[in-house]
Design an enzyme around this catalytic site. Structure first.
Site, short mmCIF file in Angstrom:
data_model
loop_
_atom_site.label_atom_id
_atom_site.label_comp_id
_atom_site.label_asym_id
_atom_site.label_seq_id
_atom_site.Cartn_x
_atom_site.Cartn_y
_atom_site.Cartn_z
N SER A 50 -10.09 -1.07 0.38
CA SER A 50 -11.13 -2.09 0.30
C SER A 50 -10.68 -3.30 -0.51
O SER A 50 -11.47 -4.21 -0.75
CB SER A 50 -12.37 -1.51 -0.38
OG SER A 50 -12.86 -0.45 0.38
N GLY A 85 -13.10 -1.91 -7.93
CA GLY A 85 -14.41 -1.37 -7.59
C GLY A 85 -14.44 -0.55 -6.31
O GLY A 85 -15.52 -0.35 -5.74
N GLY A 86 -13.28 -0.07 -5.82
CA GLY A 86 -13.29 0.72 -4.59
C GLY A 86 -13.98 -0.06 -3.49
O GLY A 86 -13.78 -1.27 -3.34
N ARG A 92 0.84 -1.20 0.00
CA ARG A 92 0.00 0.00 0.00
C ARG A 92 0.88 1.25 0.00
O ARG A 92 1.93 1.28 0.65
CB ARG A 92 -0.87 -0.02 1.26
CG ARG A 92 -1.89 1.09 1.36
CD ARG A 92 -2.98 0.95 0.34
NE ARG A 92 -4.18 1.69 0.69
CZ ARG A 92 -5.18 1.88 -0.18
NH1 ARG A 92 -5.11 1.40 -1.41
NH2 ARG A 92 -6.27 2.54 0.18
N GLU A 105 -3.85 7.79 -4.18
CA GLU A 105 -4.34 6.86 -3.14
C GLU A 105 -4.66 7.55 -1.83
O GLU A 105 -5.49 7.07 -1.05
CB GLU A 105 -3.29 5.77 -2.90
CG GLU A 105 -3.88 4.43 -2.53
CD GLU A 105 -4.60 3.80 -3.71
OE1 GLU A 105 -5.78 3.46 -3.54
OE2 GLU A 105 -3.99 3.66 -4.78
N ASP A 126 -8.04 8.06 -0.24
CA ASP A 126 -8.74 7.00 0.51
C ASP A 126 -8.75 7.28 2.02
O ASP A 126 -9.45 6.61 2.77
CB ASP A 126 -8.09 5.63 0.26
CG ASP A 126 -8.62 4.96 -1.01
OD1 ASP A 126 -9.49 5.55 -1.68
OD2 ASP A 126 -8.16 3.86 -1.33
N THR A 169 -9.44 -0.09 -9.93
CA THR A 169 -8.32 -0.96 -9.68
C THR A 169 -8.26 -2.10 -10.70
O THR A 169 -9.10 -2.17 -11.59
CB THR A 169 -8.57 -1.48 -8.25
OG1 THR A 169 -8.44 -0.38 -7.43
CG2 THR A 169 -7.76 -2.59 -7.81
N1 GLU Z 1 -8.36 2.89 -3.66
C1 GLU Z 1 -9.27 1.81 -3.54
C2 GLU Z 1 -8.88 0.89 -2.41
O1 GLU Z 1 -7.76 0.82 -2.06
C3 GLU Z 1 -9.36 1.01 -4.76
C4 GLU Z 1 -9.72 1.87 -5.89
C5 GLU Z 1 -10.39 1.17 -6.98
O2 GLU Z 1 -10.92 0.08 -6.87
O3 GLU Z 1 -10.39 1.81 -8.03
O4 GLU Z 1 -9.68 0.22 -1.88
#
Ligand code: GLU
Length: 608
Positions: free
Chosen positions: A480, A500-501, A115, A452, A455, A413
């Site tokens: 996530s 998918g965040g 991360r 990032e 987030d 992602t």
């Molecule tokens: N930044 C999100 C995460 O770390 C993922 C972003 C995405 O899925 O586009 O959970």
């Protein structure tokens, strides 16, 4: 449970039948070279290893690594490096991710946290101006949102620990791909088009992605020689150039003084990331999350990702319900309620464990899950925001402190799943956060920087409730991402993940339930219409979900859905079939469809 007789039969068939009968005429399934000529193949079955990703070129590169004797870790790194070329708006060396690995020899699951981290100069006020949170989109396209990239270090460290090939060899196919180019598809074209306004504000982003002032045409060849050179530098220095060398200096300069066209009329706030921050970056090996679910062992990514903890909590809540015996509406109602509740707990308790005491074991305890599952009414939806429970002292059905809604996260992602002939498996999710990340290409280096750090919560998400996800120096924002590996008696059954965040969590859970409880095949579970309830009054939903007959029963129970349907996720997954073959499955439609491949394709009469 392995079925030895079926496996023996398969092997016997494979031995006696002419290979031509068993191997489908599907060149992309086993192609050694990068090609999109045959279109993506979302399902493949066979032996000797498997790769599934969102992109045919990347999958072909990973498969070639397996074919030449590389293992699942080698293949995952090579595939990810290729995605940095063909899917640069989702992931790349300017971002981070989480790597989950099943080691066949020791029968253990290991994880690597790659991360991004906040710079040493960051504090709680990172996204505040005059005491108020910055508008989200202004924070996205800025130097402020850029965290120290973790992806190159993830590749280096995963290979060092579990790989069998040098990084340089595994980056070479992607370097070649960047140099010789690939065919632009609808998805690539659309992703540039939807970012065209902000890309055009940065000369380096504009020159790369908007040649001639417009997104590259579908069917044209896209090359990225600067990225090829950067890959060559990383390969030659074992990634050191990005953390301690000239690329590091360029990243820090770009963040501190974003190279924006003064005529673009865009305010781009600088960030404070330094070469010292880059030099200090470390991946972290972490204990995977683990829950038992219907006799299986489900492993995932621990904090700072909420993926493994929240998927695990929801599974624990649902294990006592007879999901297999329910009609479709009742099943989907339980699915939606489980994540509605689990997200209340996620938002309250999960952040970077180096900065707050994340009660991980308690969140995954059956006692806590039972205390929360007791809120589920089979006939009626709860009202969101539901308040979090206290996993340190579970009170059945208690709803005390006010709940907090789930903050927005990007949805772009990418996920890679690989398996090899030794039985090793990788589930690897990587990202630059938003589609196109910060929008800023490092001049001369050919890659986008992440955003990032958006987030993090910009301010506490509910007043009076502690928020473990506020920015701080060196801290990792809560994620996530939910790369997941499922074992039975210590052997792999399934590996899955998605972009998918925050909807990654609900998507991975829905695929697991579809496969494990609802008798869907893996490709059916991957393709199924989706909804994502994250403790909000309305759930995110796809049009196909709204149109299915079961949704009427959900609405009768009080479930509410967003007015504007949107696409959710793009799963890639691998399953070890009972007959001993690998089944690789990729998203068939969303994002233009993914690509699944096995080293030795074998179709059998009973495949459905
Ligand atoms: N930044 C999100 C995460 O770390 C993922 C972003 C995405 O899925 O586009 O959970």
């Amino acid at each position: 449970m392995p079925v030895p007789r079926a496996r023996l039969l398969t092997r016997a068939l494979a031995a006696v039948l002419p290979v031509a009968l068993l191997v489908p005429a599907a060149p992309a399934a086993g192609a050694d070279t990068s090609t999109t000529a045959h279109g993506p193949q979302p399902v493949a079955r066979g032996y000797l290893g498997a790769v599934s990703s969102i992109d045919a070129d990347a999958t072909a590169i990973g498969t070639a690594v397996l074919r030449k004797g590389g293992n699942a870790v080698d293949a995952a790194v090579a595939t990810a490096a290729a995605l940095g070329v063909t899917d640069p708006f989702s992931a790349g060396i300017g971002g981070g991710g989480f790597f989950v690995y099943y080691d066949a020899k020791s029968r253990t699951v290991r994880t690597l946290d790659g991360r991004e981290t906040a710079p040493a100069a960051a504090d709680e006020s990172l996204f505040l101006e005059n005491g108020s949170p910055l508008p989200f989109w202004e924070a996205v396209t800025s130097g402020l949102s850029v965290g120290v990239p973790g992806t190159p270090a993830t590749w280096r460290d995963a290979l060092k620990a579990w790989g069998s090939r040098p990084l340089a060899a595994l980056m070479r196919p992607a370097e070649r791909l960047a140099r010789s180019g690939f065919t632009v598809d609808e998805t690539f074209h659309r992703q540039v088009a939807s970012n065209a306004e902000r890309f055009s504000a940065f000369p380096a982003s504009r020159d790369l992605f908007l040649p001639g002032g417009a997104p590259p045409e579908v069917g044209s060849t896209f090359t990225n020689p600067e990225l090829a050179d950067t890959y060559a530098r990383l390969a030659a220095t074992g990634t050191a150039d990005l953390y301690n060398g000239e690329v590091a200096a360029d990243i820090a300069d770009t963040v501190q003084d974003p190279p924006v066209d003064p005529d673009a009329g865009l305010t781009v706030r600088p960030g404070k990331l330094t070469v010292e921050d880059l030099a200090g970056y470390r991946t972290a090996e972490r204990e995977p999350t683990h829950v038992r679910y219907r006799g299986l062992d489900v492993y995932g990514m621990p904090a700072p990702s909420s993926g493994g903890l929240t998927v695990g909590q929801a599974l624990n809540m649902l294990e006592t319900k007879d999901l297999a015996g329910m009609d479709e509406s009742a099943y989907l109602h339980h699915f939606l309620e489980s994540t509605r509740i689990a997200f209340a707990d996620r938002n309250r308790w999960i952040g970077d464990p180096a900065y707050s005491d994340v009660p991980s074991a308690e969140l995954l305890s059956q006692e806590f899950a039972d205390s929360r599952a007791c809120l589920i009414d089979p006939d009626s939806a709860l009202t969101s925001p539901v308040a979090p429970g206290d996993p340190r002292s579970p009170q059945p059905c208690a709803q005390a402190a006010p709940g907090a809604p789930t903050p927005y996260e990007g949805e772009h992602t990418t996920h890679v799943t690989t398996a090899d002939k030794w039985g090793n498996v990788v589930a690897y999710t990587l990202t630059i956060e938003q589609e196109g990340g910060s929008g800023i290409v490092v001049p001369g280096r050919g890659f986008l920087l992440n955003n990032e750090l958006t987030d993090f919560s910009f301010a506490p998400s509910a007043s009076g409730v502690p928020d473990p996800n506020l920015p701080a120096a060196g801290k990792r924002p809560r994620s996530s991402m939910a790369p997941t590996i499922v074992l039975r008696h210590g052997k792999p059954v399934l590996a899955v993940g998605s972009p998918g965040g925050a909807s990654i969590i609900t998507t991975v859970l829905q695929v697991l339930l579809g496969r494990l409880d609802r008798d869907l095949t893996l490709p059916e579970a991957v393709a199924a219409p989706r909804a994502s309830q994250r403790n909000s009054p309305t759930a995110q939903v796809e049009r196909a979900f709204l149109e299915q007959p079961a949704t009427a029963g959900l609405i009768e129970r009080g479930q509410r859905f967003a007015d504007t349907p949107s696409e959710i996720g793009a799963v890639t997954a691998v399953e070890r079939l009972r007959d001993g073959r690998w089944l690789a499955a990729a998203e068939p439609e969303r994002r233009g469809g993914g690509s699944a491949s096995v080293v030795l394709p074998v179709r059998l009469p009973w495949d459905r």
